[in-house]
Design an enzyme around this catalytic site. Structure first.
Site, PDB file in Angstrom:
ATOM      1  N   CYS A  88       0.799  -1.084  -0.052  1.00 52.44           N
ATOM      2  CA  CYS A  88       0.159   0.049  -0.185  1.00 52.44           C
ATOM      3  C   CYS A  88       1.505   1.460  -0.247  1.00 52.44           C
ATOM      4  O   CYS A  88       1.770   1.161   1.333  1.00 52.44           O
ATOM      5  CB  CYS A  88      -0.346   0.117   1.375  1.00 52.44           C
ATOM      6  SG  CYS A  88      -1.905   1.829   1.233  1.00 52.44           S
ATOM      7  N   CYS A  91      -0.632   4.005   2.599  1.00 47.68           N
ATOM      8  CA  CYS A  91      -0.596   4.357   4.119  1.00 47.68           C
ATOM      9  C   CYS A  91       0.108   2.389   4.363  1.00 47.68           C
ATOM     10  O   CYS A  91       0.665   1.938   4.237  1.00 47.68           O
ATOM     11  CB  CYS A  91      -2.466   4.286   5.158  1.00 47.68           C
ATOM     12  SG  CYS A  91      -3.160   3.782   3.823  1.00 47.68           S
ATOM     13  N   SER A  92      -1.190   1.656   4.867  1.00 46.36           N
ATOM     14  CA  SER A  92      -0.630   0.374   5.277  1.00 46.36           C
ATOM     15  C   SER A  92      -1.900  -0.571   4.737  1.00 46.36           C
ATOM     16  O   SER A  92      -2.087  -1.514   5.716  1.00 46.36           O
ATOM     17  CB  SER A  92      -0.471   0.250   6.036  1.00 46.36           C
ATOM     18  OG  SER A  92      -1.541   0.446   7.185  1.00 46.36           O
ATOM     19  N   CYS A  93      -3.063  -0.107   3.694  1.00 44.85           N
ATOM     20  CA  CYS A  93      -3.829  -0.914   3.496  1.00 44.85           C
ATOM     21  C   CYS A  93      -2.979  -2.723   3.312  1.00 44.85           C
ATOM     22  O   CYS A  93      -2.382  -3.089   2.194  1.00 44.85           O
ATOM     23  CB  CYS A  93      -4.881  -0.662   2.524  1.00 44.85           C
ATOM     24  SG  CYS A  93      -4.967   0.660   3.107  1.00 44.85           S
TER      25      CYS A  93
HETATM   26 FE    FE Z   1      -3.422   2.023   2.892  1.00 41.33          FE
END
Ligand code: FE
Length: 183
Positions: A88, A91-93
């Site tokens: 991602c 962000c951090s999906c």
């Molecule tokens: Fe994300």
């Protein structure tokens, strides 16, 4: 601090109870990469299930009694010509419902920026050498769509049962940064 303030406010306003919060966290932390590896091993073993994974990962996961969450997850299949890897960039999906909490490196700025620019070098650092003739396809996860990688089944594993196939897999195989044992 912001998360704590929000939590206190939600409890104070009666939106959630502390017990509901606790149960949510407990469920979240009970999710484990074993869920995702079981799904991949079954897809390797069972062509009808594999077809359903290609069609709709969330529905296929629910067949196994898993809770993949409501955000659609797409399975991307490695082939002789393509190696898939997920990130991602924003962000951090991450497909938390199938793989549990994401590793710290997945959330790091270094991984998020570098895997897009120089995926072959990044995979090499994970110990994964991808031949020049194989294209590396990087999938950027979002709040609306998440991915899991289905690696190629290692040769010579035709006689293995599902549990033995699970043992060849790990979380990072499904992120795409490493390959199943025996590959
Ligand atoms: Fe994300």
């Amino acid at each position: 601090l912001m998360a704590q303030a929000l939590e206190e406010l939600l409890v104070e306003k009666g939106v959630v109870t502390p017990d509901q919060l606790r149960r949510g966290l407990e469920e979240q932390s009970s999710r484990h990469p074993a869920n995702g590896t079981r799904l991949v091993a079954k897809a390797w073993k069972d062509p009808a299930f594999d077809a359903r994974v290609r069609e709709d990962v969330n529905a296929a996961a629910r067949e196994l009694g898993l809770n993949p969450g409501d955000i659609p997850i797409r399975a991307v299949y490695d082939t002789d010509a393509e190696k898939n890897v997920i990130v991602c960039t924003l962000c951090s999906c991450y497909p938390t419902g199938l793989l549990g909490e994401s590793p710290d490196w997945y959330k790091s700025r270094a991984y998020r920026s570098r895997v897009v620019r120089e995926p072959r070098a990044v995979l090499q650092e994970f110990g994964t050498r991808v031949p020049e003739e194989v294209e590396i396809v990087v999938h950027d996860s979002t709040a609306e769509l998440r991915y899991i990688v289905v690696p190629q089944r290692p040769a010579g594993t035709e006689s293995l049962n599902e549990d033995q196939l699970v043992a060849l897999l790990s979380r990072d195989c499904l992120i795409g940064t490493t390959l199943p044992q025996g590959t």
